[in-house]
Scaffold this motif. Structure first.
Motif, PDB file in Angstrom:
ATOM      1  N   LEU A  98       0.865  -1.176   0.000  1.00 45.40           N
ATOM      2  CA  LEU A  98       0.000   0.000   0.000  1.00 45.40           C
ATOM      3  C   LEU A  98       0.897   1.220   0.000  1.00 45.40           C
ATOM      4  CD1 LEU A  98      -2.263  -1.006   3.048  1.00 45.40           C
ATOM      5  CD2 LEU A  98      -2.778  -1.385   0.628  1.00 45.40           C
ATOM      6  N   ILE A  99       0.414   2.312  -0.559  1.00 45.04           N
ATOM      7  CA  ILE A  99       1.074   3.588  -0.305  1.00 45.04           C
ATOM      8  C   ILE A  99       0.006   4.576   0.144  1.00 45.04           C
ATOM      9  CG2 ILE A  99       1.054   4.209  -2.792  1.00 45.04           C
ATOM     10  CD1 ILE A  99       3.518   5.999  -2.161  1.00 45.04           C
ATOM     11  N   VAL A 100       0.233   5.150   1.322  1.00 44.90           N
ATOM     12  CA  VAL A 100      -0.698   6.157   1.826  1.00 44.90           C
ATOM     13  C   VAL A 100      -0.203   7.513   1.343  1.00 44.90           C
ATOM     14  CG1 VAL A 100      -1.730   7.198   3.868  1.00 44.90           C
ATOM     15  CG2 VAL A 100      -1.332   4.725   3.783  1.00 44.90           C
ATOM     16  N   LEU A 101      -1.028   8.134   0.511  1.00 48.64           N
ATOM     17  CA  LEU A 101      -0.646   9.379  -0.173  1.00 48.64           C
ATOM     18  C   LEU A 101      -1.033  10.600   0.664  1.00 48.64           C
ATOM     19  CD1 LEU A 101      -2.019   8.366  -3.677  1.00 48.64           C
ATOM     20  CD2 LEU A 101       0.375   8.484  -3.062  1.00 48.64           C
ATOM     21  N   PRO A 102      -0.717  11.784   0.194  1.00 51.18           N
ATOM     22  CA  PRO A 102      -1.214  12.993   0.869  1.00 51.18           C
ATOM     23  C   PRO A 102      -2.742  13.127   0.733  1.00 51.18           C
ATOM     24  CG  PRO A 102       0.727  13.484  -0.441  1.00 51.18           C
ATOM     25  CD  PRO A 102       0.294  12.101  -0.823  1.00 51.18           C
ATOM     26  N   TYR A 103      -3.302  14.074   1.476  1.00 50.69           N
ATOM     27  CA  TYR A 103      -4.759  14.236   1.557  1.00 50.69           C
ATOM     28  C   TYR A 103      -5.429  14.642   0.253  1.00 50.69           C
ATOM     29  CZ  TYR A 103      -5.030  13.454   6.542  1.00 50.69           C
ATOM     30  OH  TYR A 103      -5.000  12.874   7.778  1.00 50.69           O
ATOM     31  N   SER A 104      -4.672  15.128  -0.703  1.00 55.66           N
ATOM     32  CA  SER A 104      -5.307  15.576  -1.946  1.00 55.66           C
ATOM     33  C   SER A 104      -5.763  14.418  -2.832  1.00 55.66           C
ATOM     34  CB  SER A 104      -4.320  16.437  -2.742  1.00 55.66           C
ATOM     35  OG  SER A 104      -3.256  15.625  -3.195  1.00 55.66           O
ATOM     36  N   PHE A 105      -5.309  13.232  -2.557  1.00 53.06           N
ATOM     37  CA  PHE A 105      -5.657  12.089  -3.409  1.00 53.06           C
ATOM     38  C   PHE A 105      -7.185  12.004  -3.548  1.00 53.06           C
ATOM     39  CE2 PHE A 105      -6.165   7.342  -3.929  1.00 53.06           C
ATOM     40  CZ  PHE A 105      -5.797   7.355  -5.267  1.00 53.06           C
ATOM     41  N   PRO A 106      -7.706  11.969  -4.789  1.00 57.47           N
ATOM     42  CA  PRO A 106      -9.156  12.132  -4.961  1.00 57.47           C
ATOM     43  C   PRO A 106     -10.009  10.912  -4.634  1.00 57.47           C
ATOM     44  CG  PRO A 106      -8.080  11.922  -7.098  1.00 57.47           C
ATOM     45  CD  PRO A 106      -6.986  11.996  -6.080  1.00 57.47           C
ATOM     46  N   PHE A 107      -9.381   9.768  -4.423  1.00 56.81           N
ATOM     47  CA  PHE A 107     -10.165   8.558  -4.152  1.00 56.81           C
ATOM     48  C   PHE A 107      -9.827   7.974  -2.788  1.00 56.81           C
ATOM     49  CE2 PHE A 107      -9.737   8.921  -8.765  1.00 56.81           C
ATOM     50  CZ  PHE A 107     -11.082   9.053  -9.080  1.00 56.81           C
ATOM     51  N   GLY A 108     -10.695   7.076  -2.333  1.00 61.33           N
ATOM     52  CA  GLY A 108     -10.410   6.358  -1.100  1.00 61.33           C
ATOM     53  C   GLY A 108      -9.225   5.435  -1.331  1.00 61.33           C
ATOM     54  N   GLY A 109      -9.267   4.770  -2.464  1.00 59.59           N
ATOM     55  CA  GLY A 109      -8.169   3.896  -2.836  1.00 59.59           C
ATOM     56  C   GLY A 109      -8.155   3.715  -4.332  1.00 59.59           C
ATOM     57  N   MET A 110      -7.008   3.323  -4.862  1.00 62.15           N
ATOM     58  CA  MET A 110      -6.895   3.024  -6.289  1.00 62.15           C
ATOM     59  C   MET A 110      -6.016   1.789  -6.426  1.00 62.15           C
ATOM     60  SD  MET A 110      -7.595   3.686  -9.428  1.00 62.15           S
ATOM     61  CE  MET A 110      -7.021   2.511 -10.643  1.00 62.15           C
ATOM     62  N   GLU A 111      -6.551   0.810  -7.154  1.00 59.32           N
ATOM     63  CA  GLU A 111      -5.976  -0.530  -7.170  1.00 59.32           C
ATOM     64  C   GLU A 111      -4.756  -0.701  -8.063  1.00 59.32           C
ATOM     65  OE1 GLU A 111      -8.874   0.521  -8.403  1.00 59.32           O
ATOM     66  OE2 GLU A 111      -9.476  -0.554 -10.215  1.00 59.32           O
ATOM     67  N   ASN A 112      -3.858   0.244  -8.089  1.00 59.90           N
ATOM     68  CA  ASN A 112      -2.682   0.079  -8.938  1.00 59.90           C
ATOM     69  C   ASN A 112      -1.967  -1.221  -8.559  1.00 59.90           C
ATOM     70  OD1 ASN A 112      -3.131   2.578 -10.280  1.00 59.90           O
ATOM     71  ND2 ASN A 112      -2.441   3.597  -8.414  1.00 59.90           N
ATOM     72  N   PRO A 113      -1.695  -2.087  -9.539  1.00 54.75           N
ATOM     73  CA  PRO A 113      -1.231  -3.429  -9.204  1.00 54.75           C
ATOM     74  C   PRO A 113       0.109  -3.420  -8.447  1.00 54.75           C
ATOM     75  CG  PRO A 113      -1.147  -3.043 -11.573  1.00 54.75           C
ATOM     76  CD  PRO A 113      -1.863  -1.888 -10.978  1.00 54.75           C
ATOM     77  N   ARG A 114       0.203  -4.266  -7.474  1.00 56.92           N
ATOM     78  CA  ARG A 114       1.347  -4.397  -6.565  1.00 56.92           C
ATOM     79  C   ARG A 114       1.456  -3.220  -5.603  1.00 56.92           C
ATOM     80  NH1 ARG A 114       6.053  -7.925  -8.872  1.00 56.92           N
ATOM     81  NH2 ARG A 114       6.974  -7.148  -6.946  1.00 56.92           N
TER      82      ARG A 114
ATOM     83  N   ALA B 209      -9.603  -3.744   1.782  1.00 59.04           N
ATOM     84  CA  ALA B 209     -10.177  -5.017   1.310  1.00 59.04           C
ATOM     85  C   ALA B 209     -10.671  -4.849  -0.122  1.00 59.04           C
ATOM     86  CB  ALA B 209     -11.327  -5.448   2.220  1.00 59.04           C
ATOM     87  N   HIS B 210     -11.258  -3.693  -0.394  1.00 52.45           N
ATOM     88  CA  HIS B 210     -11.775  -3.404  -1.735  1.00 52.45           C
ATOM     89  C   HIS B 210     -10.637  -3.370  -2.762  1.00 52.45           C
ATOM     90  CE1 HIS B 210     -14.542  -1.354  -4.634  1.00 52.45           C
ATOM     91  NE2 HIS B 210     -13.399  -0.831  -5.059  1.00 52.45           N
ATOM     92  N   GLU B 211      -9.617  -2.592  -2.471  1.00 56.00           N
ATOM     93  CA  GLU B 211      -8.522  -2.464  -3.448  1.00 56.00           C
ATOM     94  C   GLU B 211      -7.773  -3.783  -3.619  1.00 56.00           C
ATOM     95  OE1 GLU B 211      -9.022   0.032  -5.086  1.00 56.00           O
ATOM     96  OE2 GLU B 211     -10.128   1.229  -3.610  1.00 56.00           O
ATOM     97  N   LEU B 212      -7.645  -4.525  -2.539  1.00 56.31           N
ATOM     98  CA  LEU B 212      -7.016  -5.841  -2.639  1.00 56.31           C
ATOM     99  C   LEU B 212      -7.843  -6.763  -3.542  1.00 56.31           C
ATOM    100  CD1 LEU B 212      -5.025  -8.093  -1.690  1.00 56.31           C
ATOM    101  CD2 LEU B 212      -6.550  -8.443   0.269  1.00 56.31           C
ATOM    102  N   ALA B 213      -9.166  -6.715  -3.372  1.00 62.71           N
ATOM    103  CA  ALA B 213     -10.049  -7.555  -4.190  1.00 62.71           C
ATOM    104  C   ALA B 213      -9.870  -7.253  -5.677  1.00 62.71           C
ATOM    105  CB  ALA B 213     -11.502  -7.347  -3.772  1.00 62.71           C
ATOM    106  N   HIS B 214      -9.551  -5.995  -5.991  1.00 56.19           N
ATOM    107  CA  HIS B 214      -9.306  -5.635  -7.390  1.00 56.19           C
ATOM    108  C   HIS B 214      -8.116  -6.410  -7.984  1.00 56.19           C
ATOM    109  CE1 HIS B 214     -12.065  -2.528  -8.659  1.00 56.19           C
ATOM    110  NE2 HIS B 214     -11.793  -1.720  -7.652  1.00 56.19           N
ATOM    111  N   SER B 215      -7.267  -6.957  -7.138  1.00 53.77           N
ATOM    112  CA  SER B 215      -6.153  -7.749  -7.689  1.00 53.77           C
ATOM    113  C   SER B 215      -6.700  -8.934  -8.480  1.00 53.77           C
ATOM    114  CB  SER B 215      -5.245  -8.267  -6.573  1.00 53.77           C
ATOM    115  OG  SER B 215      -4.841  -7.217  -5.730  1.00 53.77           O
ATOM    116  N   TRP B 216      -7.948  -9.304  -8.218  1.00 50.81           N
ATOM    117  CA  TRP B 216      -8.629 -10.335  -9.007  1.00 50.81           C
ATOM    118  C   TRP B 216      -9.594  -9.652  -9.981  1.00 50.81           C
ATOM    119  CZ3 TRP B 216      -6.702 -10.924  -4.225  1.00 50.81           C
ATOM    120  CH2 TRP B 216      -6.068 -12.119  -3.904  1.00 50.81           C
ATOM    121  N   SER B 217     -10.607  -9.005  -9.413  1.00 56.60           N
ATOM    122  CA  SER B 217     -11.629  -8.368 -10.255  1.00 56.60           C
ATOM    123  C   SER B 217     -11.173  -6.975 -10.651  1.00 56.60           C
ATOM    124  CB  SER B 217     -12.943  -8.288  -9.477  1.00 56.60           C
ATOM    125  OG  SER B 217     -12.698  -7.879  -8.132  1.00 56.60           O
ATOM    126  N   GLY B 218     -10.790  -6.818 -11.880  1.00 60.02           N
ATOM    127  CA  GLY B 218     -10.304  -5.507 -12.332  1.00 60.02           C
ATOM    128  C   GLY B 218      -8.900  -5.637 -12.891  1.00 60.02           C
TER     129      GLY B 218
END
Ligand code: BES
Ligand code: ZN
Length: 645
Positions: free
Chosen positions: A283-299, A319-328
């Motif tokens: 995971l990378i926790v970004l600064p507050y400006s990041f527009p989404f809750g999470g983004m499933e960039n692989p790895r 859990a959502h972004e991890l699930a994208h490792s399969w769906s998406g």
């Protein structure tokens, strides 16, 4: 420049015939529009397509520019032109070949009507061309990039940069065939200032090097929207054998605490739907400006720091972004019309992970909160100008693919699968999903591919009829949608009702309960405090308060529960919206602070929308937005601008 002109002249005749005729033809094609073709790309991937991309990037913070070379390795079926997508890029030159590069002609075509897609970049090639090298730089208007000055970071000393590619923003920082229907592998050499570290959706370093030079490899083929980069003062903390978290050093401990369950989540996901095929999950926790809750960039999932609630109450985003490792990421929507294949499956899968870790009751509460949001948005869309957006299969031609980013794809999609699960039974449904992920791993598919697979592998063999087409191709919510209930939610609704009629719900209740095997009784004091209920319960409580509850009652709640500054952004957002509707001006300073600090679009939309309802609040919101907007990514900034228009 000369070569641009030359190729331009060569193309003109083709263009004239290609432009004048189609006026009538266009209507026709539109009518019989094939929704299974990606209409959000100019690229001609049917004739010639990238298989591997090597990027050479120089990240310059002084002039907020990325200087790049995009070296595309192509599979050419015999085309004489390769078309790429680009938006707000400056193309310097284009060469062909690997060792002996030769400059070639190119032409930048016209913008689309609403400037959503950008421009086609047409490159003259030979039938045997295998390598196309595009030398370019980004510009001030490049939409994917968020350049943050030090004040907008946690440490306040170093600048920061991150990218956001989905849905069609990758073309604004890389000239590329920006369609999810084409998968590519990529590698990159990235140069950054030596006090910063670069990470990508690829193999990553875990510490800085003195030269600021980093090499990346993504060996599994991915769609263009998943290419991503972050550069900043980063630290890394390992959380398990194949996982960990990056953030600025000052936040790394908080991140490690919040995400301790990550290894368990990965195991739960693998137990459900098969092995994790991307080796590492960070995971990378970004600064507050990041527009989404999470983004499933692989790895390397990108996470918004608002997820750090301090009590692990918002980890379902992970859990959502991890699930994208399969769906998406493993099975990808072929066009943005099929977006629900990414998000609906992921919300369903996310809920199953949450159930494994925290039990059915919590999972049901999460699903109910989402279902409520679906109903609100469904009604809203049905009464608007595009009721057809409530279909799972979308028709987004000539529109921004972001228009399809609604709870329909997410929650109607997930409830479609939940309903199927109920009809066929969980054991069979899980086997089916496991085989689906295996069958389509590293492929892109359309809704129709899924529909056929569902019929063939699940419905037919079990002699089942199911209203699949109603779910996919019709508006609204089918009647057979499963119902989720929660007694804890009912309790919170009752509590909200009691409070609304004036009851003092905060009075301490003292009871005496028997102690087993003793004559003595234990004194138990029951008192409502925020800690006694989980986030989703408080959300339910707030959602069930009357919209005109009045300032006095609001301040009673604030005195006891301190919603306005509780640090849980889900609760705070609900509270602020209710406060705005009630003219509860006492919390305006808190709202202002929130809007200046946080750039997550999910929170900005309801707050700015509520403010835009009255003239006075709207003009106040405009002032706050002026102060806040430098801390918003383009995606959020443009959304808020349209709300305040
Ligand atoms: N992939 C999405 C974010 C996205 C979708 C970005 C479409 C651009 C276009 C991501 O997985 C997502 O859904 N994020 C959610 C969190 C989730 C828990 C529902 C968000 O940011 O709210
Ligand atoms: Zn998602």
């Amino acid at each position: 420049m000369r070569s641009v002109l030359l190729f331009g002249i060569l193309c003109i005749s083709a263009f004239i015939s290609g432009c004048s005729g189609p006026a009538t033809e266009k209507k026709n094609t539109k009518e019989i529009e094939d929704l299974t073709v990606d209409r959000h790309t100019y690229s001609n991937t049917k004739e010639v397509y990238t298989t591997h991309l090597h990027l050479e990037l120089d990240v310059n913070f002084d002039n907020k520019t990325v200087y790049g070379v995009a070296r595309h390795q192509m599979k050419n079926i015999g085309a004489d032109t390769a078309v790429f997508d680009m938006k707000w890029l400056e193309i310097q030159k284009i060469t062909l070949g690997k060792k002996n590069e030769k400059e070639t002609d190119f032409m930048i075509g016209a913008w689309d009507k609403d400037s959503i897609m950008g421009q086609p970049l047409r490159v003259k090639i030979d039938p045997e061309t295998e390598y196309i090298n595009i030398y370019y730089k980004t510009t001030e208007r490049t939409e994917a990039l968020d350049w943050l000055s030090p004040e907008l970071t946690n440490g306040k000393i170093h600048p920061y940069l991150y990218t956001q590619g989905q849905a069609i923003l990758t073309r604004s920082w890389i000239p590329i065939q920006d369609s999810p229907s084409n998968r590519i592998t990529y590698s990159a050499d990235v140069k950054v200032p030596s006090d910063l570290m670069a990470v990508m959706s690829a193999s990553n370093p875990t510490s800085k090097n003195t030269e600021g030079k980093y090499h990346f490899e993504m060996k599994q083929p991915i769609p263009a929207y998943l290419i991503s980069l972050a550069v900043g003062d980063l630290a890394y903390r390992k959380l398990g054998p194949n996982c960990g978290v990056y953030s600025e050093p000052g936040m790394i401990q908080a991140c490690a605490n919040e995400f301790v369950d990550l290894p368990k989540m990965i195991k739960a996901a693998e137990r459900l739907y098969g092995s994790y095929l991307w080796e590492q999950y960070d995971l990378i926790v970004l600064p507050y400006s990041f527009p989404f809750g999470g983004m499933e960039n692989p790895r390397l999932t990108f996470v918004n720091p608002t997820v750090l609630a301090g009590d692990r109450s918002l980890v379902s985003v992970v859990a959502h972004e991890l699930a994208h490792s399969w769906s998406g990421n493993l099975v990808t929507n072929e066009t943005w019309n099929d977006f629900w294949l990414n998000e609906g499956f992921t919300v369903y899968f996310e809920n199953r992970i949450m159930e494994q870790l925290y039990g059915r009751e919590v999972a049901d509460m999460l699903a109910l909160i989402e279902f409520h949001e679906l109903k609100v948005e469904m009604d809203d869309i049905l009464s608007g100008t595009h009721p057809e957006d409530t279909k799972l299969k979308l028709a987004l031609t000539d529109r921004n693919p972001d228009d399809g980013m609604t709870q329909i794809a997410y929650v109607k999609g997930a409830f479609f699968l939940k309903t199927l699960e109920e009809v066929v039974g969980r054991v069979k449904f899980d086997l089916f999903l496991k085989s689906y992920f295996k069958e389509f791993a590293f492929k892109t598919i359309t809704t129709e591919n899924f529909r056929d697979y569902l019929n063939e592998k699940l419905l037919k063999p079990n002699n089942l009829t199911f209203n699949t087409d109603e779910w996919i191709y019709e508006e609204g919510l089918p009647k057979n949608c499963v119902q989720v209930t929660s007694s804890r939610f009912n309790d919170m609704t009752a509590l909200a009702n009691r409070f609304a009629v004036g009851e003092d719900i905060f009075k301490k209740e003292v009871t005496y309960v028997k102690i087993k095997g003793s004559k003595r009784k234990k004194r138990v004091v029951k008192e409502i405090t925020r800690e006694k209920h989980i986030t989703q319960e408080w959300q339910t409580f707030i959602r069930n308060l009357p919209k005109d509850i009045g300032k006095d009652r609001m301040s009673v709640l604030d005195d006891h529960l301190n919603f306005k500054a509780c640090g849980n952004t889900e609760i705070m957002t609900e509270w602020y919206v209710l406060g705005i509707k009630n003219g509860y001006t006492e919390i305006k300073p808190d709202i202002e602070k929130f809007l200046i600090k946080i750039g997550r679009r999910k929170y900005l939309i309801p707050i700015y929308k509520a403010l835009a309802e009255t003239k006075e609040n709207k003009s106040w919101a405009r002032k706050v937005f002026e102060k806040a907007k430098s801390g918003y990514h383009y995606v959020s900034r443009s959304t808020v601008e349209s709300i305040l228009k």
